[in-house]
Design a protein around this motif. Sequence first.
Motif, PDB file in Angstrom:
ATOM      1  N   UNK A 184       5.729  -2.599   3.146  1.00 56.84           N
ATOM      2  CA  UNK A 184       4.624  -1.832   4.074  1.00 56.84           C
ATOM      3  C   UNK A 184       4.494  -1.006   2.671  1.00 56.84           C
ATOM      4  N   UNK A 185       5.604   0.472   3.060  1.00 54.99           N
ATOM      5  CA  UNK A 185       5.407   1.856   1.454  1.00 54.99           C
ATOM      6  C   UNK A 185       4.832   0.724   0.695  1.00 54.99           C
ATOM      7  N   UNK A 186       4.804  -0.155  -0.150  1.00 56.82           N
ATOM      8  CA  UNK A 186       4.413   0.068  -1.485  1.00 56.82           C
ATOM      9  C   UNK A 186       2.452  -0.352  -1.268  1.00 56.82           C
ATOM     10  N   UNK A 187       1.895  -1.304   0.115  1.00 52.81           N
ATOM     11  CA  UNK A 187       0.805  -1.530   0.794  1.00 52.81           C
ATOM     12  C   UNK A 187       0.282  -0.703   1.286  1.00 52.81           C
ATOM     13  N   UNK A 188       1.145   0.341   1.141  1.00 57.47           N
ATOM     14  CA  UNK A 188       0.085   1.709   1.761  1.00 57.47           C
ATOM     15  C   UNK A 188       0.018   2.744   0.543  1.00 57.47           C
ATOM     16  N   UNK A 189       0.727   2.648  -0.161  1.00 60.69           N
ATOM     17  CA  UNK A 189       0.078   3.297  -1.564  1.00 60.69           C
ATOM     18  C   UNK A 189       0.923   4.305  -1.946  1.00 60.69           C
ATOM     19  N   UNK A 190       2.584   4.479  -1.329  1.00 63.76           N
ATOM     20  CA  UNK A 190       2.990   4.869  -1.515  1.00 63.76           C
ATOM     21  C   UNK A 190       4.672   4.394  -2.489  1.00 63.76           C
ATOM     22  N   UNK A 191       4.276   5.983  -3.535  1.00 66.32           N
ATOM     23  CA  UNK A 191       5.401   6.027  -4.623  1.00 66.32           C
ATOM     24  C   UNK A 191       6.866   6.132  -4.475  1.00 66.32           C
ATOM     25  N   UNK A 192       7.242   5.591  -5.307  1.00 68.29           N
ATOM     26  CA  UNK A 192       8.956   6.431  -5.181  1.00 68.29           C
ATOM     27  C   UNK A 192       8.993   7.472  -5.636  1.00 68.29           C
ATOM     28  N   UNK A 193      10.131   8.484  -5.230  1.00 64.94           N
ATOM     29  CA  UNK A 193      10.247  10.024  -5.666  1.00 64.94           C
ATOM     30  C   UNK A 193      11.859   9.470  -5.962  1.00 64.94           C
ATOM     31  N   UNK A 194      12.703   9.183  -5.245  1.00 65.57           N
ATOM     32  CA  UNK A 194      14.278   9.180  -5.091  1.00 65.57           C
ATOM     33  C   UNK A 194      14.670   8.197  -4.844  1.00 65.57           C
TER      34      UNK A 194
ATOM     35  N   UNK B  82      23.380   8.149   5.833  1.00 65.78           N
ATOM     36  CA  UNK B  82      23.823   7.153   6.885  1.00 65.78           C
ATOM     37  C   UNK B  82      24.529   5.886   6.513  1.00 65.78           C
ATOM     38  N   UNK B  83      25.038   5.872   5.959  1.00 66.07           N
ATOM     39  CA  UNK B  83      25.991   5.242   5.384  1.00 66.07           C
ATOM     40  C   UNK B  83      25.203   3.483   4.437  1.00 66.07           C
ATOM     41  N   UNK B  84      24.100   4.158   3.641  1.00 67.84           N
ATOM     42  CA  UNK B  84      23.490   3.263   3.532  1.00 67.84           C
ATOM     43  C   UNK B  84      22.383   3.883   2.110  1.00 67.84           C
ATOM     44  N   UNK B  85      21.560   3.214   1.234  1.00 65.15           N
ATOM     45  CA  UNK B  85      21.089   3.888   1.052  1.00 65.15           C
ATOM     46  C   UNK B  85      19.542   3.741   1.608  1.00 65.15           C
ATOM     47  N   UNK B  86      19.222   4.608   1.190  1.00 65.55           N
ATOM     48  CA  UNK B  86      17.633   5.694   1.707  1.00 65.55           C
ATOM     49  C   UNK B  86      17.023   5.545   0.744  1.00 65.55           C
ATOM     50  N   UNK B  87      15.047   5.990   0.641  1.00 62.70           N
ATOM     51  CA  UNK B  87      13.637   5.121  -0.438  1.00 62.70           C
ATOM     52  C   UNK B  87      13.681   6.747  -0.032  1.00 62.70           C
ATOM     53  N   UNK B  88      12.643   7.337  -0.843  1.00 58.94           N
ATOM     54  CA  UNK B  88      12.122   8.628  -0.345  1.00 58.94           C
ATOM     55  C   UNK B  88      10.961   7.944  -1.180  1.00 58.94           C
ATOM     56  N   UNK B  89       9.408   8.103  -0.703  1.00 62.58           N
ATOM     57  CA  UNK B  89       8.010   8.085  -1.117  1.00 62.58           C
ATOM     58  C   UNK B  89       7.290   8.892  -1.053  1.00 62.58           C
ATOM     59  N   UNK B  90       5.841   9.200  -1.186  1.00 67.97           N
ATOM     60  CA  UNK B  90       4.879  10.267  -1.148  1.00 67.97           C
ATOM     61  C   UNK B  90       4.192   9.560  -1.562  1.00 67.97           C
ATOM     62  N   UNK B  91       2.899   9.426  -0.743  1.00 68.66           N
ATOM     63  CA  UNK B  91       1.417   9.232  -0.199  1.00 68.66           C
ATOM     64  C   UNK B  91       0.661   9.916  -0.980  1.00 68.66           C
ATOM     65  N   UNK B  92      -0.094  10.469  -1.867  1.00 71.28           N
ATOM     66  CA  UNK B  92      -1.200  11.158  -2.424  1.00 71.28           C
ATOM     67  C   UNK B  92      -2.312  11.278  -2.213  1.00 71.28           C
TER      68      UNK B  92
END
Length: 129
Positions: free
Chosen positions: A93-103, A108-118
């Motif tokens: 969904x994040x990719x479909x909406x146009x978010x790009x990865x920041x980091x 919380x015991x798992x890998x998290x993803x932070x993206x930005x939409x501009x």
Amino acid sequence: MTDLRPLAWPPAPIRTERLVLRESEARDRAVVIELDASPEGGTALGYMFLPEAWGRGYATEACTAALDWFAGALPGEPVVLYTRTANVRSMRLAAKLGFTELERFEAYGAEQWLGVWRGPRGGVDFAGS
């Protein structure tokens, strides 16, 4: 960064082809869409869809409407999104909406993803999809 506090979310109801985005009521259970603003962290898109709402395009439709409203209200202001990398549907969904990865980071015991939409240039066009 623009002061986001004067903006009311949700605004007057936003209508899409199949949905109406409006303030939550006690009877609402299957879907929640939020645009949370803070002076420290900007604006973050949040959503929760129960399994009975999955796989029907509601998330794409609702989040696109929320982001379109935001782009009109505060042109040029970014929106961030956090999700677990293991949440394949949310990553898609994040990719479909146009978010790009920041980091990516551990929390919380798992890998998290932070993206930005501009803005809408990377968003979804419902008329054509």
